[in-house]
Design a protein around this motif. Sequence first.
Motif, short mmCIF file in Angstrom:
data_model
loop_
_atom_site.label_atom_id
_atom_site.label_comp_id
_atom_site.label_asym_id
_atom_site.label_seq_id
_atom_site.Cartn_x
_atom_site.Cartn_y
_atom_site.Cartn_z
N HIS A 135 0.80 -1.23 0.00
CA HIS A 135 0.00 0.00 0.00
C HIS A 135 0.83 1.28 0.00
O HIS A 135 0.31 2.33 -0.36
CB HIS A 135 -0.94 -0.01 1.20
CG HIS A 135 -1.92 -1.14 1.20
ND1 HIS A 135 -2.98 -1.19 0.33
CD2 HIS A 135 -1.99 -2.29 1.95
CE1 HIS A 135 -3.67 -2.31 0.54
NE2 HIS A 135 -3.09 -2.98 1.52
N ARG A 136 2.08 1.23 0.42
CA ARG A 136 2.96 2.40 0.46
C ARG A 136 2.29 3.60 1.14
O ARG A 136 2.14 4.68 0.56
CB ARG A 136 3.39 2.78 -0.96
CG ARG A 136 4.15 1.69 -1.70
CD ARG A 136 5.54 1.53 -1.12
NE ARG A 136 6.27 0.43 -1.74
CZ ARG A 136 7.52 0.09 -1.40
NH1 ARG A 136 8.14 0.77 -0.43
NH2 ARG A 136 8.13 -0.91 -1.98
N PRO A 137 1.89 3.44 2.40
CA PRO A 137 1.16 4.53 3.07
C PRO A 137 2.08 5.61 3.59
O PRO A 137 3.29 5.40 3.76
CB PRO A 137 0.47 3.80 4.23
CG PRO A 137 1.45 2.71 4.58
CD PRO A 137 2.04 2.26 3.27
N GLN A 138 1.48 6.77 3.87
CA GLN A 138 2.20 7.84 4.58
C GLN A 138 2.11 7.63 6.09
O GLN A 138 2.96 8.11 6.84
CB GLN A 138 1.62 9.21 4.23
CG GLN A 138 2.10 9.79 2.91
CD GLN A 138 1.44 9.11 1.72
OE1 GLN A 138 0.22 8.99 1.65
NE2 GLN A 138 2.26 8.63 0.79
N VAL A 139 1.06 6.90 6.53
CA VAL A 139 0.86 6.66 7.96
C VAL A 139 0.41 5.22 8.16
O VAL A 139 -0.47 4.72 7.44
CB VAL A 139 -0.23 7.60 8.54
CG1 VAL A 139 -0.47 7.29 10.02
CG2 VAL A 139 0.15 9.06 8.37
#
Length: 384
Positions: free
Chosen positions: A147-151
């Motif tokens: 998902h490569r999330p920021q959080v």
Amino acid sequence: MSIDTFQINDNHRAQLPTLDMPPRILLGAGPSNTHPRVFSAMTAPTVGHLDPTFIRVMDEVSELLRYAWQTDNAYTIAISGTGSSGMEAAFANVVEPGDRVLVGVNGYFGRRMVDMAGRYGADVRCLEAAWGAAFSLEEIRAGLATHRPQVLALVHAETSTGVRQPLEGLGDLCREHDCLLLVDTVTSLGGVPLYVDAWGLDIAYSGSQKCLSCPSGVAPITFGPRALAKIANRKTPIANWYMNADLLGKYWAGSPRAYHHTAPMHLFYALREGLRLVAEEGLAARWERHQATAERFWAGLEEMGLTPHVPLDIRLPSLTTVRVPEGVDAAAVSRRLLTEYNIEIAGGLGDLAGKVWRVGLMGYNARRETVAVLLRALAEVLGR
């Protein structure tokens, strides 16, 4: 309506009795019973929210919270609001519209995280686990890669299930993926081993009414350097005034202090005393007391033929979910404990509604005599 009618209503209101609340033994999911010293601290005189003596209380609360969380984060404060306001502040400040947020959902409060992140415009993705399970490091690693999330948002102590989510190694993993680690510690702060700096947590929040044994209404929160950098470099304004980290920071650490809101000073007196009790006892001793109390309770459950819902290796000492035996009315048992023994325990939430009881042994209530009273009462109710 006539003046005479108002007079009749006024007379009725004047005859209301003095408030007389029952002295419950609060062994549910929170609040826990308030420590007597905390109650005593709340009788201190009211002062202004910018009075130098209250500013000193605020500074001491920050210092004591840094100890309890094991962090050097300068931005460590307490918000005027319940634990859910801490969750709101965490997402409001570090999430911008379009940010991808990966939430570990293995209980009711993981679902609440999904709701809150979405309200701030996040592209929310979920890791799902059974209500009673935790996420492995490998599962989270795979989720970050996909998902490569920021959080990444996780609940350390899931109050709906009694699961303790392991956090070791996640800080390094999040840094590898340039991702902030946001953690709910509402039912773990002051009762369960927790190392904000050593584990690399970027944002953590909690509540006052669980293992700290203070009244509800204050939510500790801490932002690390990476979280503060994210806030400073936002492309959009923080979409919340009351939980705004910039505005709150000027109240908590500005020079001079800037008015933000009228703080509930007596709740802050209470939090200061609750945290002072943590420091006096020492974190290691406090964590051991919670663990020993829980183990005594678990042993008593086994003798009664009752089973905790969560495996031992990820079971919270501060809150135990107990499986309701076949054919037993969970709500009826809770009701009889309350009405006949003055003991409150909680029922299941969400997927576990009607399937478990939730028993909190937190803070002032994490004592062997509390366990003895509860086990005796529970055995008598079930025996009938």
